[in-house]
Design a protein around this motif. Structure first.
Motif, PDB file in Angstrom:
ATOM      1  N   SER A 176       0.706  -1.150   0.058  1.00 41.86           N
ATOM      2  CA  SER A 176      -0.191  -0.068  -0.025  1.00 41.86           C
ATOM      3  C   SER A 176       0.897   1.365   0.012  1.00 41.86           C
ATOM      4  O   SER A 176       0.645   2.273  -0.792  1.00 41.86           O
ATOM      5  CB  SER A 176      -0.899  -0.078   1.356  1.00 41.86           C
TER       6      SER A 176
ATOM      7  N   PHE B 194      -4.541   4.845   0.223  1.00 39.29           N
ATOM      8  CA  PHE B 194      -3.970   3.675   1.056  1.00 39.29           C
ATOM      9  C   PHE B 194      -4.891   2.542   1.645  1.00 39.29           C
ATOM     10  O   PHE B 194      -4.671   1.385   1.829  1.00 39.29           O
ATOM     11  CB  PHE B 194      -3.251   4.467   2.067  1.00 39.29           C
TER      12      PHE B 194
ATOM     13  N   ALA C  88      -2.815  -2.730  -6.691  1.00 40.82           N
ATOM     14  CA  ALA C  88      -3.329  -1.814  -5.866  1.00 40.82           C
ATOM     15  C   ALA C  88      -3.212  -0.501  -6.020  1.00 40.82           C
ATOM     16  O   ALA C  88      -4.266   0.161  -5.768  1.00 40.82           O
ATOM     17  CB  ALA C  88      -2.598  -2.032  -4.371  1.00 40.82           C
TER      18      ALA C  88
ATOM     19  N   ALA D 213      -5.929   0.383  -1.229  1.00 46.59           N
ATOM     20  CA  ALA D 213      -4.902  -0.407  -1.618  1.00 46.59           C
ATOM     21  C   ALA D 213      -4.756  -1.667  -0.366  1.00 46.59           C
ATOM     22  O   ALA D 213      -4.461  -2.820  -0.830  1.00 46.59           O
ATOM     23  CB  ALA D 213      -3.628   0.223  -1.705  1.00 46.59           C
ATOM     24  N   MET D 214      -4.880  -1.263   0.682  1.00 50.13           N
ATOM     25  CA  MET D 214      -4.909  -2.089   1.843  1.00 50.13           C
ATOM     26  C   MET D 214      -5.852  -3.330   1.547  1.00 50.13           C
ATOM     27  O   MET D 214      -5.673  -4.669   2.086  1.00 50.13           O
ATOM     28  CB  MET D 214      -5.086  -1.654   3.117  1.00 50.13           C
TER      29      MET D 214
END
Length: 232
Positions: free
Chosen positions: A20, A159, A101, A162-163
């Protein structure tokens, strides 16, 4: 606390954070440029660009992952050249997970930054331009300080996205423990094993904690944006 998760599970959490971080860091400059172009410039194909930016939000993640595999795989039309000339491989590597991601999180980043740019009065930029300042200097000294909270909000949202990315990642880089197995992939893996519900629950709690922290931080930053723009 270290005994709460197994070493393999901690590796999955650490890899998710790593993926991320790099996904957001590498895509941020392009995200700012695209957001500025969509907010301030008029050019042929603007709506096409806007559609391409937001396409990962409406496509099934598996389709996005498959397109990444066709493009950046070792035999892909981009991936083959990257492998041959630079030794850079994305497919079935953690770098590929970061790429997937980043692609999935990019629309959220661009949208947050674009809204921040559109909230800035263009007359402020025009005033600096009439004084002879070049456009890059105007952006760095006038626009950037005013949109910085919006950039931070976009970074946090990207972020968090993406996680939580799963579909595109597992399609593009598979689910290899210790190499490409991120937190969502680890949750999926343990749920395929009889009796893995307890292990999955621990991982879910970690995912929820990280996501909630990111959302709360994003909300705080968004309010800071509003206060800054209003001059409060």
């Amino acid at each position: 606390m270290t005994d709460w998760l197994t070493p393999e599970e901690w590796r999955a959490v650490a890899l998710s954070l790593r993926v991320s971080f790099w996904a957001v860091l590498v895509s941020l400059p392009l995200g700012v440029l695209v957001a500025y172009a969509l907010a301030r410039w008029d050019f042929w194909g603007k709506q096409v660009l806007n559609g391409l930016v937001h396409l990962p939000l409406i496509l099934p993640p598996v389709v996005t992952g498959y397109l990444l595999l066709l493009t950046f795989g070792r035999k892909g039309w981009v991936g083959s050249y990257l492998d041959q000339w630079f030794g850079l491989v994305f497919a079935f590597r953690w770098t590929g997970a970061a790429l997937a991601a980043g692609v999935m999180a990019f629309p959220l980043m661009v949208r947050a930054i674009r809204l921040a740019i559109e909230a800035v009065d263009p007359k402020l930029e025009q005033a600096a331009g009439t004084l002879g300042a070049p456009r890059p200097f105007v952006f760095l000294t006038v626009t950037l300080p005013m949109i910085l909270p919006g950039i931070l909000a976009g970074v946090i949202l990207a972020f968090a996205k993406a996680m939580g990315e799963f579909g595109a990642t597992i399609t593009f880089v598979s689910n290899i423990p210790g190499q490409t197995q991120t937190l969502p992939s680890a949750i999926y893996a343990v749920l395929q094993v009889p009796g893995g519900e307890t292990q999955a629950a621990r991982l879910v709690l970690v995912a929820v904690a990280i996501a909630m922290a990111a959302l709360l931080l994003s909300e705080w930053v968004s309010r800071a944006v509003a206060r800054r723009i209003s001059g409060a």
